[in-house]
Design a protein around this motif. Structure first.
Motif, PDB file in Angstrom:
ATOM      1  N   LYS A 105       0.801  -1.215   0.000  1.00 26.08           N
ATOM      2  CA  LYS A 105       0.000   0.000   0.000  1.00 26.08           C
ATOM      3  C   LYS A 105       0.841   1.275   0.000  1.00 26.08           C
ATOM      4  CE  LYS A 105      -3.944   2.196   2.064  1.00 26.08           C
ATOM      5  NZ  LYS A 105      -4.705   2.275   3.307  1.00 26.08           N
ATOM      6  N   THR A 106       2.030   1.209   0.587  1.00 24.19           N
ATOM      7  CA  THR A 106       2.905   2.394   0.559  1.00 24.19           C
ATOM      8  C   THR A 106       3.202   2.783  -0.889  1.00 24.19           C
ATOM      9  OG1 THR A 106       3.972   1.366   2.430  1.00 24.19           O
ATOM     10  CG2 THR A 106       5.012   3.349   1.576  1.00 24.19           C
ATOM     11  N   GLU A 107       3.483   1.791  -1.718  1.00 28.51           N
ATOM     12  CA  GLU A 107       3.758   2.072  -3.131  1.00 28.51           C
ATOM     13  C   GLU A 107       2.509   2.665  -3.797  1.00 28.51           C
ATOM     14  OE1 GLU A 107       5.150  -1.432  -5.149  1.00 28.51           O
ATOM     15  OE2 GLU A 107       6.790  -1.761  -3.762  1.00 28.51           O
ATOM     16  N   ALA A 108       1.366   2.046  -3.545  1.00 30.09           N
ATOM     17  CA  ALA A 108       0.121   2.515  -4.165  1.00 30.09           C
ATOM     18  C   ALA A 108      -0.179   3.947  -3.750  1.00 30.09           C
ATOM     19  CB  ALA A 108      -1.030   1.588  -3.776  1.00 30.09           C
ATOM     20  N   THR A 109       0.136   4.279  -2.499  1.00 30.67           N
ATOM     21  CA  THR A 109      -0.127   5.629  -2.001  1.00 30.67           C
ATOM     22  C   THR A 109       0.695   6.664  -2.778  1.00 30.67           C
ATOM     23  OG1 THR A 109      -0.634   4.698   0.145  1.00 30.67           O
ATOM     24  CG2 THR A 109      -0.131   7.048   0.108  1.00 30.67           C
ATOM     25  N   TYR A 110       1.961   6.327  -3.065  1.00 26.05           N
ATOM     26  CA  TYR A 110       2.787   7.209  -3.910  1.00 26.05           C
ATOM     27  C   TYR A 110       2.184   7.340  -5.300  1.00 26.05           C
ATOM     28  CZ  TYR A 110       6.716   7.672  -0.674  1.00 26.05           C
ATOM     29  OH  TYR A 110       7.501   7.994   0.393  1.00 26.05           O
ATOM     30  N   ASP A 111       1.712   6.224  -5.849  1.00 24.95           N
ATOM     31  CA  ASP A 111       1.151   6.266  -7.213  1.00 24.95           C
ATOM     32  C   ASP A 111      -0.031   7.229  -7.284  1.00 24.95           C
ATOM     33  OD1 ASP A 111       2.919   4.204  -7.665  1.00 24.95           O
ATOM     34  OD2 ASP A 111       1.397   2.661  -8.008  1.00 24.95           O
ATOM     35  N   ILE A 112      -0.893   7.185  -6.274  1.00 26.08           N
ATOM     36  CA  ILE A 112      -2.107   8.016  -6.297  1.00 26.08           C
ATOM     37  C   ILE A 112      -1.722   9.497  -6.191  1.00 26.08           C
ATOM     38  CG2 ILE A 112      -4.354   8.477  -5.208  1.00 26.08           C
ATOM     39  CD1 ILE A 112      -3.913   5.525  -6.445  1.00 26.08           C
ATOM     40  N   ALA A 113      -0.774   9.789  -5.301  1.00 27.40           N
ATOM     41  CA  ALA A 113      -0.331  11.183  -5.148  1.00 27.40           C
ATOM     42  C   ALA A 113       0.295  11.678  -6.457  1.00 27.40           C
ATOM     43  CB  ALA A 113       0.672  11.289  -4.001  1.00 27.40           C
TER      44      ALA A 113
END
Ligand code: NAP
Ligand code: MG
Length: 498
Positions: A105-113
């Motif tokens: 989820k940390t990676e996904a959070t960067y992607d969304i930002a």
């Protein structure tokens, strides 16, 4: 439409001409969470006819001028509203991306930002004056102006489902095009959310259309269509070739972001721990399912054994697990098909005589048995003729090889059909710059690996693609350039006898 991601599977629809349409196709398939194989969605393999309807809607919307004739202020305001809505729903989007793709989820959070930033960036760019003017001979004032290309066909892969979509959708819309978009059949969940956001942000109907389904049907129809003016594709080199062939029919513009097999060169004078750390990050981020992954580490012979030893020690500490588990460092492989492809390559590596020094297997213990997990895998003592060194594996598998001189490092690094990315680690600044300048690749780093910025052009040399995403280049991909010659003295030119 609200989505309860954790509790029940949702039915995905196409979005055509401002309507959510259930596909008429009888071919329905499950969208799954690769960490558990739980069904999280039901999607359809849309038909050629449905794809053509979407193209027609985009064509009519383009011709009506409902979007291309808006002022840049009006378009910019909608793009900013989209960015704000992505930010507002960041938590929900990151969770959904994690559930569908398997990444942590940390990676996904960067992607969304990053996705929100990309909309904001192009919202700002189109407010800047552009084009050129000059005073030509014959008392002509000339203008060079940029215009939208028309209908843009956008086709993306599964590794950064939302972000790869936005890298195309944001500049295509900013430039005034209308779009027909196809997400990967494996990861359509956040794409559907994004189209809800586009609708809520007030994009006029027909401007953005989405069709779910097979590459061979939906993707092929888009890339062949004579009503599509540009096809922008991110995916494998093999499919990129097919897109190029299909695009030849009406000579549409193409933009191709393709595969890679990128070198990461470690000199003996590098900061050792940083070079190990970024070596790991370069390959195991996104479980190695990253086009720019540093999948070939080249290490100077004097530190080779020490580097391999430390790298393996660190690789073995990586905790592989479900993306929503906060203790996981590396997530799942996106699908069973991709899992099997990676496992096949691991067998190929062993049979070719490469030395397996870490991982090399599917992980099924500690509750991972229902998901698609592979241990961080390291092959040492490889040579450039091996398939595992030449072919893109697209998984958590790295090769570490030895070089003796700067010239040999450059030669090995460039001995590849691909030219997407590359890195150099050295504390000798002049050497690092000298070497990185000789790497035939579009995305490179010195004493770093992976970070990229919306301002910077993204794309590859050689068989890694054609064109660049992001930055000013990313907008230009979706623009035509026109010269307008305006004569200032209106009088007959007298060329023919009167
Ligand atoms: P892929 O198999 O090439 O598919 C990419 C997209 O193209 C999918 O939406 C796919 O549909 C569609 N497609 C398949 N066949 C098609 C055809 N004949 N005509 C039109 N569209 C077609 O790639 P992938 O497996 O999804 O993704 C992994 C690859 O993407 C890797 O090679 C990776 O390096 C590359 N990639 C490159 C970049 C970059 O920026 N350079 C970024 C990310 C990924 P389906 O849904 O049916 O598969
Ligand atoms: Mg595919």
């Amino acid at each position: 439409m609200t989505i309860d991601t954790q509790k029940k599977a949702i039915t995905l629809k196409n979005y055509v001409n401002g309507e959510w349409r259930t596909s008429t196709s009888v071919e329905i398939y499950d969208v799954i969470n690769p960490a558990t194989q739980e069904v999280i969605g039901h999607a359809s393999y849309s038909t050629k006819e449905e794809t053509e309807e979407a193209i027609q809607a985009a064509k009519e919307a383009f011709e009506s001028g409902v979007w291309s004739q808006k002022t840049t202020h009006e378009r910019s305001a909608i793009l900013l509203a989209i960015a704000a809505k992505i930010d507002e729903r960041a938590e929900e989007l990151a969770t959904l991306e994690t559930l569908n793709n398997g990444k942590i989820k940390t990676e996904a959070t960067y992607d969304i930002a990053d996705a929100a930033n990309c909309f904001r960036y192009y919202a700002g760019m189109i407010l800047q004056p552009d084009g050129q003017t000059y005073h030509a001979p014959d008392n002509v004032q000339a203008l060079i102006v940029k215009e939208p290309v028309g209908v843009a066909g956008l086709i993306v892969p599964w590794n950064f489902p939302l972000l790869m979509s936005v890298w195309k959708i944001a500049p295509a819309l900013a430039a005034g095009n209308t779009i027909v978009f196809k997400p990967s059949e494996v990861t359509p969940m956040t794409a559907m959310k994004l189209f809800e956001i586009l609708e809520e942000a007030g994009l006029p109907k027909g401007v953005a259309n989405m069709v779910m389904g097979h590459g061979a049907i939906v993707g092929q129809t888009i890339s062949e269509s004579k009503h599509v003016d540009i096809v922008s594709f991110t995916g494998s080199t093999q499919v990129g070739r097919e897109i190029m062939r299909a695009a030849a029919g009406n000579l549409k513009k193409i933009s191709l972001e393709l595969g890679g097999k990128s070198p990461n060169i470690i000199f003996a004078d590098a900061d050792f721990e940083a070079a190990v750390d970024y070596g790991l990050f370069g390959i195991f981020y996104g479980s190695g399912q990253v086009c720019s992954a540093g999948s070939r580490i080249l290490v100077e012979e004097t530190i080779y054994d020490a580097y391999v030893e430390r790298f393996v020690e660190r690789a073995n500490q990586i905790k592989v697990g479900p993306g929503l588990d906060e203790t996981s460092n590396m997530g799942a492989i996106v699908s069973e098909k991709q899992l099997n492809r990676i496992l096949d390559y691991i067998e190929i590596g062993k049979n070719e005589g490469a030395k397996l020094v870490a991982g090399g297997k599917r992980l099924t213990e500690n509750g991972l048995d229902q998901g698609f997990f592979i241990a961080p895998t390291v092959f040492a003592d490889v040579t450039n003729d091996m398939r595992i060194v030449r072919e893109e594996i697209f998984g958590p598998v790295v090769t570490i090889q030895k070089f003796a001189t700067e010239q040999e490092a450059i030669r090995l690094a460039n001995d590849s059909d691909y030219g997407l990315a590359g890195g150099v680690f050295s504390n000798d600044g002049a050497k690092a710059l000298r070497v990185i300048k000789q790497i035939r690749a579009g995305i490179t780093w010195v004493n770093d690996y992976h970070p990229t910025y919306v301002e910077a052009p993204w794309g590859g040399y050689k068989q890694s693609g054609i064109g660049r995403s992001l930055g000013t280049y990313g907008l230009e991909d979706f623009q035509e350039v026109k010269q307008i010659n305006i004569r200032l003295n209106v009088e007959p030119n007298g060329w023919f006898p009167s």
